[in-house]
Design an enzyme around this catalytic site. Structure first.
Site, PDB file in Angstrom:
ATOM      1  N   GLU A 187       0.813  -1.203   0.000  1.00  0.00           N
ATOM      2  CA  GLU A 187       0.000   0.000   0.000  1.00  0.00           C
ATOM      3  C   GLU A 187       0.857   1.268   0.000  1.00  0.00           C
ATOM      4  O   GLU A 187       0.546   2.226  -0.689  1.00  0.00           O
ATOM      5  CB  GLU A 187      -0.892  -0.018   1.259  1.00  0.00           C
ATOM      6  CG  GLU A 187      -1.814   1.163   1.358  1.00  0.00           C
ATOM      7  CD  GLU A 187      -3.260   0.770   1.136  1.00  0.00           C
ATOM      8  OE1 GLU A 187      -3.492  -0.420   0.836  1.00  0.00           O
ATOM      9  OE2 GLU A 187      -4.123   1.645   1.238  1.00  0.00           O
ATOM     10  N   ASP A 188       1.912   1.263   0.771  1.00  0.00           N
ATOM     11  CA  ASP A 188       2.626   2.513   1.025  1.00  0.00           C
ATOM     12  C   ASP A 188       4.024   2.605   0.418  1.00  0.00           C
ATOM     13  O   ASP A 188       4.728   3.577   0.660  1.00  0.00           O
ATOM     14  CB  ASP A 188       2.754   2.737   2.544  1.00  0.00           C
ATOM     15  CG  ASP A 188       1.396   2.914   3.204  1.00  0.00           C
ATOM     16  OD1 ASP A 188       0.462   3.294   2.475  1.00  0.00           O
ATOM     17  OD2 ASP A 188       1.276   2.676   4.415  1.00  0.00           O
TER      18      ASP A 188
END
Ligand code: MN
Length: 495
Positions: free
Chosen positions: A83-84
């Site tokens: 996600e990051d």
């Protein structure tokens, strides 16, 4: 509750903790996962100003603490990577295998569900989350992740803070409760309470430290001494005997059910006795009742009849010599561990000797029954947990309305099924649909977590072709009904 925030926590601390729970832990896997995550998140900071890696590390710590498996702890370390960061799920699979990848993937998917703080259908939202997770391990990792997030809420904007805290109270704490992981449930509640109900939180904290409560605590200490002596006299070996304050959020919930009247709460401070065997539990109950008069109807035998989440203990409420009404809980160490860790306890101590006491809980709620079955399989084969997928929601699909309501549909349902589920008229006049903001054909298959919006047109009529793809009875019947009535109309006009 100590050590929820530890800026100085290291991978060595994590390994030591994991080993204390399971000496055969795969240390290399955890070190590799940590190094990978640390590199992926390098340069990133949390809103709190901490290096980002502290968050996955603390998530992993929460998992190690309740004795979770290597793959789960590794997934905890890696959970925010796709996600990051620039690194993909494929890379995680190549380095750590399919199972770790699928856990991380599950957590990433869950994070896409947007909770809107909507009160209706909250049970469906819980089900949606369970369905999307597919694997119970994903939910447990999500709870571990959330516990750490809650410790750093002060650094977030107020609105976001409130949303996360409310979601924790209404979605994740009840899920932890269903899994019987009391340790997680109480942490989630304790941390989130103050943000969701700040005024009530102050009220409860004042109760917990007021004079009255202090007096009860003193009285409780006297009672503990009395019971301790009595147990010695009657040769009942007891492992632990202590007073325990109800934790703030559960006290709050109970007060709401009792018209906010603190005098009606008998377990504000409960006495807890831990004895070696089940037989000792019943003997102890007898001794307690010789010492103090029990309140009628307040003796609860959760050993013979465990709660649906597996909780076992004997509870009784008595009048002590001073007239104070107080609750006493009696249990074995195994029961205590079960109460704290729930299903998690079962892959820790699979060789559980207390089984003869566990009458299988009958419950009509299918998914709890499934959970029980699963629990049992875990007990017989602790390694099985890593291969176990929870199939309980496989034939259901949960989608959002534009208002944030969660609607339950059968698997492979379409926008037409959704439209009829909302209202017959919406189904009948359905012209088109947006799924997650994108215009789609009406035979599109819906997926868990989709947001569905229906476009209607009063001039439209149900299309007979819809029968080839709709999945619900209500849609099918209405489409057929409509075709009949229009034939009739045709027929009568001819006449
Ligand atoms: Mn996270």
């Amino acid at each position: 509750m100590e050590n929820l925030i530890r800026e100085d926590y290291t991978i060595d601390d994590l390994i030591a903790l994991a080993k204390s729970r399971n000496p055969e832990i795969n240390e290399k896997l955890l070190r590799d996962a940590f190094a990978f995550a640390k590199n992926a998140h390098r340069g990133q900071l949390r809103a709190s100003g901490d290096p980002y890696i502290l968050h996955p590390l603390m998530t992993a710590k929460n998992l190690a603490e309740i004795g979770m498996t290597d793959n789960m702890i590794a997934a905890g370390l890696l959970h925010d990577v796709p996600e990051d960061t620039e690194h993909s799920l494929e890379e995680i699979e190549i380095n750590f295998g399919e199972d770790v990848k699928s856990l991380v993937e599950g957590i990433t998917k869950l994070s896409k569900i947007k909770y809107r703080g909507y009160e209706r259908y909250v049970e469906n939202l819980r089900k949606m989350i369970m369905a999307m997770a597919k694997d119970i391990r994903v939910i447990i990792i999500k709870c571990a992740d959330r516990i750490h997030n809650l410790t750093t809420l002060d650094y977030l904007p107020v609105v976001k803070r409130e949303r996360i805290a409310r979601e924790s109270l209404e979605i994740f704490a009840p899920i932890a409760n269903r899994l019987g992981i009391n340790l997680y449930q109480s942490r989630l509640e304790l941390l989130a309470f103050q943000y969701v109900y700040p005024e009530d939180y102050k009220w409860i904290m004042n109760i917990l430290k007021d004079k009255n409560t202090e007096r009860k605590r003193e009285q409780m200490n006297n009672n503990i001494k009395m019971l301790d002596q009595e147990l010695h006299k009657q040769n009942v070996n007891h492992i632990e005997l202590y007073g325990r304050s109800k934790h703030p959020y559960s006290l709050y919930r109970k007060l709401l059910r009792r018209n906010r009247d603190i005098e009606k709460i008998y377990d504000l401070i409960a006495m807890r006795v831990m004895v070696p065997t089940i037989a000792d539990c019943y003997i102890t109950l007898g001794i307690v009742h010789q010492l103090w008069k029990p309140l009628t109807g307040r003796v609860k035998d959760y050993i013979a009849q465990p709660k649906v989440n597996g909780y076992q203990s004997l509870h009784t409420t008595v009048f002590d010599q001073s007239g104070m009404i107080t609750e006493i809980q009696i249990r074995t160490p195994d029961m205590h561990e079960n109460a704290e860790l729930g299903i998690a306890a079962h892959w820790l101590y699979h060789e559980d000797q207390q089984n003869q006491s566990k009458s299988l809980v009958k419950n009509h709620n299918k998914w709890l029954a499934e959970l029980k079955k699963w629990q049992k399989e875990i007990q017989n084969d602790p390694k099985a947990i890593d291969n176990m997928k929870v199939e309980m929601f496989n034939n259901r699909c949960y989608v959002f309305t534009p208002h944030g309501d969660v609607i339950e549909l059968p698997e492979d349902a379409t926008p037409v099924d959704f439209a009829y589920h909302i209202h017959t008229q919406i189904g009948n006049t359905c012209e088109g649909a947006f799924v997650n903001g994108k215009y789609v054909p009406l035979d599109t298959t819906l997926h868990n977590g989709d947001m569905v919006e229906i476009i209607t047109n009063k001039k439209r009529k149900p299309n007979q072709n819809w029968l080839s793809f709709v999945k619900t009875k209500i849609a099918r019947n209405n489409i057929k009904q409509h075709s009949k009535s229009s034939f009739m109309g045709l027929f009568s006009r001819k006449k």
